[in-house]
Every structure is written in C-alpha cells, then in structure tokens.
Design a protein around this motif. Structure first.
Motif, PDB file in Angstrom:
ATOM      1  N   THR A 199      50.716   9.852  80.377  1.00  0.00           N
ATOM      2  CA  THR A 199      49.623  10.196  81.292  1.00  0.00           C
ATOM      3  C   THR A 199      49.414   9.049  82.263  1.00  0.00           C
ATOM      4  OG1 THR A 199      47.412  11.173  81.361  1.00  0.00           O
ATOM      5  CG2 THR A 199      47.650   9.201  80.038  1.00  0.00           C
ATOM      6  N   GLY A 201      45.792  21.053  76.940  1.00  0.00           N
ATOM      7  CA  GLY A 201      45.071  20.492  78.064  1.00  0.00           C
ATOM      8  C   GLY A 201      44.088  21.521  78.589  1.00  0.00           C
ATOM      9  N   ALA A 240      50.383  20.954  82.134  1.00  0.00           N
ATOM     10  CA  ALA A 240      49.608  20.280  83.169  1.00  0.00           C
ATOM     11  C   ALA A 240      49.774  21.041  84.476  1.00  0.00           C
ATOM     12  CB  ALA A 240      50.057  18.826  83.331  1.00  0.00           C
ATOM     13  N   GLY A 295      48.661   9.228  89.510  1.00  0.00           N
ATOM     14  CA  GLY A 295      48.386  10.471  88.825  1.00  0.00           C
ATOM     15  C   GLY A 295      47.185  11.205  89.379  1.00  0.00           C
ATOM     16  N   VAL A 308      45.237  10.269  77.264  1.00  0.00           N
ATOM     17  CA  VAL A 308      44.382  10.800  78.333  1.00  0.00           C
ATOM     18  C   VAL A 308      43.528   9.663  78.891  1.00  0.00           C
ATOM     19  CG1 VAL A 308      42.566  12.432  78.958  1.00  0.00           C
ATOM     20  CG2 VAL A 308      44.224  13.061  77.212  1.00  0.00           C
ATOM     21  N   VAL A 364      42.150  13.803  85.038  1.00  0.00           N
ATOM     22  CA  VAL A 364      42.284  14.816  83.999  1.00  0.00           C
ATOM     23  C   VAL A 364      41.309  15.969  84.255  1.00  0.00           C
ATOM     24  CG1 VAL A 364      40.625  13.702  82.440  1.00  0.00           C
ATOM     25  CG2 VAL A 364      42.386  15.190  81.494  1.00  0.00           C
ATOM     26  N   THR A 387      52.992  15.080  82.284  1.00  0.00           N
ATOM     27  CA  THR A 387      51.871  14.892  83.194  1.00  0.00           C
ATOM     28  C   THR A 387      52.371  15.081  84.615  1.00  0.00           C
ATOM     29  OG1 THR A 387      49.988  13.436  83.693  1.00  0.00           O
ATOM     30  CG2 THR A 387      52.139  12.390  83.510  1.00  0.00           C
TER      31      THR A 387
END
Length: 292
Positions: free
Chosen positions: A246, A111, A157, A284, A28, A287, A205
C-alpha cells in the motif's frame, strides 16, 4: 525495442521493522489512526507502526484478515468468519456481523468501494478451488455475494476515478479488471497474467497515475503495471513470500510492503515477516473508508 523508460528494477528497499509477524498482510495507511496498520493474520493481531516501533492489538479470533478505517471514526476488521467494528482507532472492536458459516472457509483480503461498502473475500483453509467468494457488506451490514466460486480471494482496489476495480483470485494467476457501473462490478476480464513459474499474485494497490502494484507471493517481488496491464516496474525483496502493499507517508509516496514466513521451513534464515518500504517514484491514493 528500446527499454521502457518507466521500468525500475534497482530501487532501494528498506526493512522498516525486522521480522515482527509470522504472516503479515493487509497494510493500510490512514492518518486518522496515526499512519500505517497491517495484520499478523494467524496471530489475530492488528499492528500499528509508531515512532517507537510496532504496537499490537489482539482480537479474539482465530484469524485476522484485514482492517479498514470507518468514515465516522474507528475501524472495521474482518476475522476468520466475522466482521468487527470499533468506534475509535485504539478501541478493541466488537463482533457485529457473521460473514461465513462454513468451518472449512475463512475470510481473506478485501477493501472498500467508492460508495463505502466493504468488499471482503474468502478462501478455503486448504485453498480448494472454487470454495471462496467475494462478498459486499453495506453500511447496514447486509451481506451480498458478488463473485461466487473464487479460490483464494485477494487484493481489490479501484482506479483513481473509481470507474474500475482491479481484483486478484490468486489461483487464477491473473489480475482481473471490472467496470464499476451504477454501483455494481461488471464486465470482468483479464488485466494481466502472472505465469505460475513467476509466482502467485496476492495483494495489490493502485497509484494516482493509474498504475497497479501487485505483491507476488513466492517470487520475492512487487510488480508495477501500467493502465494497459504492461509491466513497468519490478521491485525485488530479500524474502520470497511477499503478501501485500500500500502507499503511505505524508505524501503517499512510500510503498509499504508486507511479507510472510507462512510455509517457510524453520531456520529459513530470512527476514520474512518484516515490513519493507520503498519509494517507487509514484504516489498512491487515499484509502477508501467503510461507510458503516
């Protein structure tokens, strides 16, 4: 048929750490705790990547499944049966809630959803079919079962807009998709299949362009899937047990990949347990932190 122009098979992969863990999982990226963290599951250790190497923090638990940042600082961690909370990034957490009582079952991957609730999955130690579940933990630490009869609950995710979730029960050899409507996960269906001969889907992810990136255990690869479920990328690693991935880095453009030596024979001669990094050409999403 013309080749898919998005397909990437020869992207250079860097070994960032060498084999620093036996069973690395759950990477993460969160700027509030300094960048990248992941777990060494059976050691009960939380690992942090630093400029000088890797720092370890040990939790007094038989297993450490994963950790996530908290909205108001600190982090939440999930052990074999318990949930832990810390008020600061480098504080050793305290036990705050019991998640599972069955000694034959332990927690696994998880998550948070867009509302800040923790989604934590479980599995039997022997991976017995249907012995696990996906649980939801609210900010008040109330626990709600979401998906019963799961075998090995792994990656979960959400899409960039938060309207759907991608979920892996590894022994199904599928990545599933669920709609996220009025705070509930509904309409579960198959998103993509990973044939048994091609490995086992594990952690995953989602990128900002909506693509889904899945670690494939036993196959030494991460695959990229477009929003329709079609494979658009295949990233090969030099170790077979690829556990999770990730996006991170200042631009969220680096895909960090954890690997494991779990189940490999002694003298396997690989760099299993290393953290790897690759630039796959997409970025990405930040988070989703825990609201509790």
């Amino acid at each position: 048929m013309a080749p898919n122009p998005l397909r990437r098979t020869g992207v250079p992969v860097e070994n960032v750490t060498g084999p620093v863990a036996h069973h690395a999982e759950g990477p993460v990226w969160w700027p509030g705790w300094g960048g990248l963290r992941w777990v060494d599951g059976e050691a009960g250790d939380l690992l942090t990547l630093t400029d000088d190497g890797v720092d370890r923090m040990h939790l007094d638990d038989a297993y450490l499944a994963f950790a996530r940042p908290r909205r108001n600082g600190g982090y939440v961690a999930v052990g074999a049966h318990d949930l832990y909370l810390a008020a600061a990034p480098d504080e050793i957490p305290h036990r705050a809630a019991r998640l599972v009582d069955d000694p034959a079952v332990r927690m696994n991957d998880g998550g948070c959803d867009p509302q800040g609730r923790l989604l934590a999955g479980s599995m039997a130690y022997d991976a017995s079919a249907g012995a696990g579940a996906l649980l939801r933990v609210g900010a008040d630490l109330a626990v709600t079962p979401l998906l019963p009869s799961v075998s090995v609950s792994n990656g979960i995710a959400f899409s960039p807009g938060g309207e759907r979730a991608y979920y892996v029960d590894s022994m199904s050899h599928r990545v599933d998709v669920l709609e996220f409507a009025d705070g509930e996960l509904v309409e579960r269906r198959v998103f993509a299949e990973v044939p048994a001969a091609e490995g086992v889907p594990d952690g995953l992810t989602v990128a900002a362009d909506g693509s889904v990136w899945v670690a494939v255990w036993g196959a030494g690869r991460v695959i990229g899937l477009d929003p329709s479920g079609a494979e658009i990328a295949r990233i090969a690693l030099p170790v077979p047990q690829v556990s999770a991935c990730t996006f991170g880095g200042d631009d969220l453009g680096t895909l960090f990949i954890t690997t494991s030596a779990q189940g490999l024979p002694s003298g396997h001669g690989t760099e299993a347990g290393s953290l790897y990094a690759v630039r796959p050409g997409v970025r990405g999403l930040p988070v989703l932190p825990f609201a509790g």
